[in-house]
Design an enzyme around this catalytic site. Structure first.
Site, PDB file in Angstrom:
ATOM      1  N   TRP A 326     -10.464  11.714  13.284  1.00 12.32           N
ATOM      2  CA  TRP A 326      -9.797  11.317  12.032  1.00 12.32           C
ATOM      3  C   TRP A 326      -8.807  10.184  12.268  1.00 12.32           C
ATOM      4  O   TRP A 326      -8.344   9.545  11.339  1.00 12.32           O
ATOM      5  CB  TRP A 326      -9.093  12.526  11.406  1.00 12.32           C
ATOM      6  CG  TRP A 326      -7.886  13.035  12.174  1.00 12.32           C
ATOM      7  CD1 TRP A 326      -7.816  13.252  13.521  1.00 12.32           C
ATOM      8  CD2 TRP A 326      -6.596  13.364  11.652  1.00 12.32           C
ATOM      9  NE1 TRP A 326      -6.566  13.723  13.872  1.00 12.32           N
ATOM     10  CE2 TRP A 326      -5.796  13.812  12.742  1.00 12.32           C
ATOM     11  CE3 TRP A 326      -6.037  13.352  10.377  1.00 12.32           C
ATOM     12  CZ2 TRP A 326      -4.471  14.221  12.586  1.00 12.32           C
ATOM     13  CZ3 TRP A 326      -4.720  13.763  10.225  1.00 12.32           C
ATOM     14  CH2 TRP A 326      -3.949  14.185  11.320  1.00 12.32           C
ATOM     15  N   GLU A 468      -2.157  21.045  16.403  1.00 14.60           N
ATOM     16  CA  GLU A 468      -3.245  21.842  16.981  1.00 14.60           C
ATOM     17  C   GLU A 468      -2.757  23.022  17.815  1.00 14.60           C
ATOM     18  O   GLU A 468      -3.565  23.801  18.312  1.00 14.60           O
ATOM     19  CB  GLU A 468      -4.127  20.919  17.828  1.00 14.60           C
ATOM     20  CG  GLU A 468      -4.818  19.873  16.971  1.00 14.60           C
ATOM     21  CD  GLU A 468      -5.501  18.781  17.783  1.00 14.60           C
ATOM     22  OE1 GLU A 468      -5.006  18.460  18.883  1.00 14.60           O
ATOM     23  OE2 GLU A 468      -6.507  18.242  17.307  1.00 14.60           O
ATOM     24  N   GLN A 583       2.371  17.896  16.539  1.00 10.52           N
ATOM     25  CA  GLN A 583       2.469  16.576  15.896  1.00 10.52           C
ATOM     26  C   GLN A 583       2.747  16.729  14.408  1.00 10.52           C
ATOM     27  O   GLN A 583       2.632  17.830  13.861  1.00 10.52           O
ATOM     28  CB  GLN A 583       1.193  15.787  16.118  1.00 10.52           C
ATOM     29  CG  GLN A 583      -0.037  16.354  15.449  1.00 10.52           C
ATOM     30  CD  GLN A 583      -1.322  15.718  15.970  1.00 10.52           C
ATOM     31  OE1 GLN A 583      -1.716  15.932  17.105  1.00 10.52           O
ATOM     32  NE2 GLN A 583      -1.980  14.950  15.139  1.00 10.52           N
TER      33      GLN A 583
END
Ligand code: IFM
Length: 729
Positions: A326, A468, A583
């Protein structure tokens, strides 16, 4: 001039890998690492090709590295003279990124003598299959010199070897090295021609290498120069016989000569900069870093094909399987949309070509529609494995859920198509498959969503989010909002087709049997749950029950690390049970949908998540910078901007996760640099297809100048502390 040149003085063995990334040359067809000519696979020399992948049984599929046609090694009185074998008196390596030219100058000491080597090379933007080099040797004293130069087929591979059936040939004064890939049996052919006026020449052929040995008595102080032309063609290029294509290219290059070829190449680069440059007055460091970031985006842009896109580590190596994430749509595509719409179109078309792979993946997991690959390669099939990280404690693979659960990828693809369409007005992209992708992604989400009867709403359960480190969570606001966005875009697309291209509309609905899906997706659009800021604090919970996790200081979490490179996410990672995130996630949501949230909410969330973000991904800091600029936290915005813009220059990023090598360049950060400058500091937005700015320049910046384009019209924008000027050009 300095603002356009990355230079390293002195030689440092520890920087070999980093320099390979930093001094990369590329033209969208191939990337040649910033290694020195005498290096081999040991020093990670690589010429990484786009669109051609290979897999060995039981290993990861990854891009193919072509044989190295720029190999040169010098011997003096029979002894090797290289940075690896000799004493180094002086060494400089340079990348002129205005023209995309690499240079080196090295003075090496050997037997009370000094040998001076200089080289200049480029990977042609004018002829994408061509690399050119001018190489010179001189000696302080008379001596016997041998130059060995040719094509080295013993290439660096991470999950290889990918090449076999090597054959070498010397024909028409050209060296040829041909090999075949394992999986698809593609022929990779490298042809080398040379213009040289000195020495006795011998051809040296071994299994995977063919070189010329050029021997001569060097006169003290005299410079011996030759130029070298190397072509790379494969059967993936549809040029007939790749060797014949190579011969023709080299013949043509020899006729035109180095100077002319260099001029063609650099003219094209200079033209690119006329569109793409951002000029900053008052901050040399930022100016340099912005240009360097833009250089990398331009170098890896697929100018020649809409069947490829930009891998997460660009063309700097085979890292991350050369896969497209992405990163492209969210972080890089906007740069191309507003500067080079034709390249943006190629990137968007790549996703359209990948639709069969996305459909296959949805089916594999029992869903309808299109579930795009988390890691996508030439065929759009999922390249991400179920076990993507190795546990440093046990040496065993960890079950990770990027592949199965990071479902926001389909919405990110829709975002890319729609942003491109909105900025260019290119309706054809929708007719050429864009609309089908959008509808199939919306259909996928409907089949994924869970209708919770007691709450009368759809929820999105068991997903992995941009952060993640927390896998398999429920109701991530970024994911949920992007799903709603997908449904919104699907209805806008249907409306447009119905009103303007009714025949296409009808054909498409019947082709993909979409009639019954319309009402379902409408229901999803209406009743999808997106968590709201909490009443008391304005915090948007990153997923259900996130706030119940241990609220720990990042430093404290790091103090719990036992082994270097241990993975902080996954089933037993240190961050998993805490609020530390990898993140930007909620911050990304607030940037993407900034008109839907008040500044009070944005501020509360920026301040909450900032100390809890590890920035373990190169995608993170640009998002913090943009939102900080929006909130007029200009110092913070600047800090995170510089972190993003200098990520490759400083090279302090993670090189390993577990035992997995993840070094290379960071195109998403390069794109993030551009985003932070343009949408953060300049505050660019568009109204009625005209640009507007809302500047928040960093203290040091006296002014900022750049171009943009929308719907085919170009504008030059100049911002200073006191005024802004937008001129149509
Ligand atoms: O796409 C990213 C992801 O968000 C974080 N890990 C690395 C990937 C590739 O850059």
């Amino acid at each position: 001039m300095k603002q356009w040149v990355l230079g390293n003085k002195g030689y440092n063995r520890a920087r070999i890998g980093l320099n390979g990334n930093n001094f990369l040359l590329a033209n969208g067809y191939m990337g040649y690492r910033g290694t020195l000519e005498e290096y081999t696979k040991i020093q990670h020399t690589a010429c990484t090709l786009t669109g051609i992948y290979d897999q060995l049984k039981g290993k990861w599929r990854e891009p193919v590295n072509a044989p190295n046609g720029l190999f040169v090694k010098v011997y003096c009185n029979g002894k090797p003279v290289t940075v690896l074998d000799s004493n180094i008196k002086e060494h400089t390596q340079i990348l002129d990124f205005k023209s995309a030219v690499h240079k080196r100058r090295t003075v090496l000491k050997i037997d009370h003598n000094e040998i001076i080597i200089t080289s200049e090379r480029f990977v042609s933007l004018h002829d994408l299959h061509l690399m050119c080099m001018r190489y010179s040797v001189s000696s302080l004293k008379n001596c016997e010199i041998t130059i060995e130069t040719g094509i080295d087929g013993d290439v660096w591979d991470i999950n290889g070897p990918h090449l076999k059936n090597f054959s070498t040939r010397f024909n028409d004064n050209c060296l040829v090295l041909k090999a075949v890939t394992n999986e698809q049996k593609h022929t990779i052919a490298v042809v080398e021609g040379i213009k040289i006026k000195f020495g006795k020449h011998k051809i040296n052929k071994r299994k995977k290498i063919i070189t010329r040995l050029i021997e001569f008595e060097a006169e003290a102080g005299k410079e011996y120069t030759f130029s070298k032309y190397v072509s790379v063609f494969t059967t993936n290029d549809n040029v007939g016989d790749p060797v014949e294509a190579g011969f023709a290219s080299i013949q043509n290059s020899l006729e035109q000569g180095y100077e002319k070829l260099l001029e063609n190449h650099s003219n094209l680069w200079h033209k690119r900069w006329e569109n793409a440059d951002i000029i900053i007055d008052g901050d040399k460091k930022a100016q340099f870093a912005i240009r360097y970031s833009i250089y990398h985006l331009l170098a890896i842009a697929p100018v020649h094909s809409d069947k490829i896109s930009i891998p997460a580590r660009g063309l700097s190596s085979q890292v991350y399987k050369g896969a497209i994430f992405w990163d492209t749509e969210l972080f890089m595509l906007p740069f191309f949309i507003y500067n080079f719409p034709q390249i943006a179109r190629n990137l968007v078309k790549y996703r359209i070509h990948s639709l069969p792979g996305a459909r296959q993946k949805a089916k594999e997991y029992g869903y309808d529609g299109a579930f795009y690959a988390w890691e996508s390669q030439d065929n759009g099939k999922e390249a991400c494995t179920h076990f993507n990280v190795i546990d440093v404690f046990t040496g065993r693979p960890l079950r990770t859920f990027y592949r199965d659960k990071q479902i926001h990828i389909s919405a990110d693809v829709v975002y890319g198509i729609w942003e491109y369409y909105k900025a260019t007005g290119d309706e054809k992209i929708l007719l050429e498959g864009g609309a089908e992708v959008i509808l199939e992604c919306a259909r996928f989400y409907y089949s994924f969503a869970y209708f919770k009867k007691d709450k009368n709403r759809y929820e999105i359960l068991d997903v992995t989010t941009p952060d993640e480190y927390h896998e398999r969570v429920n109701n991530n606001p970024y994911t949920n909002r992007m799903i709603k966005y997908t449904a919104d875009v699907a209805f806008e697309t249907l409306e447009l087709l119905k009103n303007k291209y009714n025949k296409v509309y009808k054909n498409l609905i019947s082709k993909i049997n979409f009639r019954d899906d319309i009402a379902k997706i409408k229901d999803l659009q209406k009743n999808l749950y997106i968590s709201e800021p909490l009443k008391k604090t304005d915090i948007i919970e990153q997923f259900d029950n996130y706030l119940k996790l241990e609220d720990i200081d990042l430093k404290k979490l790091k103090s719990r690390i036992i082994k270097p490179n241990e993975y902080l996410g996954g089933p037993s990672g240190l961050a998993t049970t805490t609020q530390i995130i990898k993140q930007a996630d909620v911050i990304l949501l607030l940037n993407q949908f900034k008109d839907e949230y008040s500044n009070q909410v944005k501020k509360a969330n920026w301040e909450y998540y900032e100390p809890r973000t590890e920035h373990g991904s190169s995608l993170s800091t640009s998002m913090y910078s943009i939102l900080a600029a929006h909130l007029r936290k200009t110092d913070w915005a600047y800090k995170y901007f510089m972190k993003t813009a200098t990520i490759d220059l400083e090279g302090k990023y993670k090189q390993y996760v577990g035992t997995l090598y993840i070094g290379g360049t960071h195109p998403a950060a390069n794109g993030g640099t551009w985003l932070a400058a343009i949408f953060g500091f300049a505050g660019l937005s568009f109204k009625n297809d005209k640009p507007l700015v809302n500047p928040k320049l960093p203290k040091k910046w006296k002014s900022m100048k750049f171009n943009t384009q929308i719907k085919g019209k170009r504008y030059s924008i100049e911002i200073s502390k006191s005024k802004s000027k937008i001129v149509s050009v």
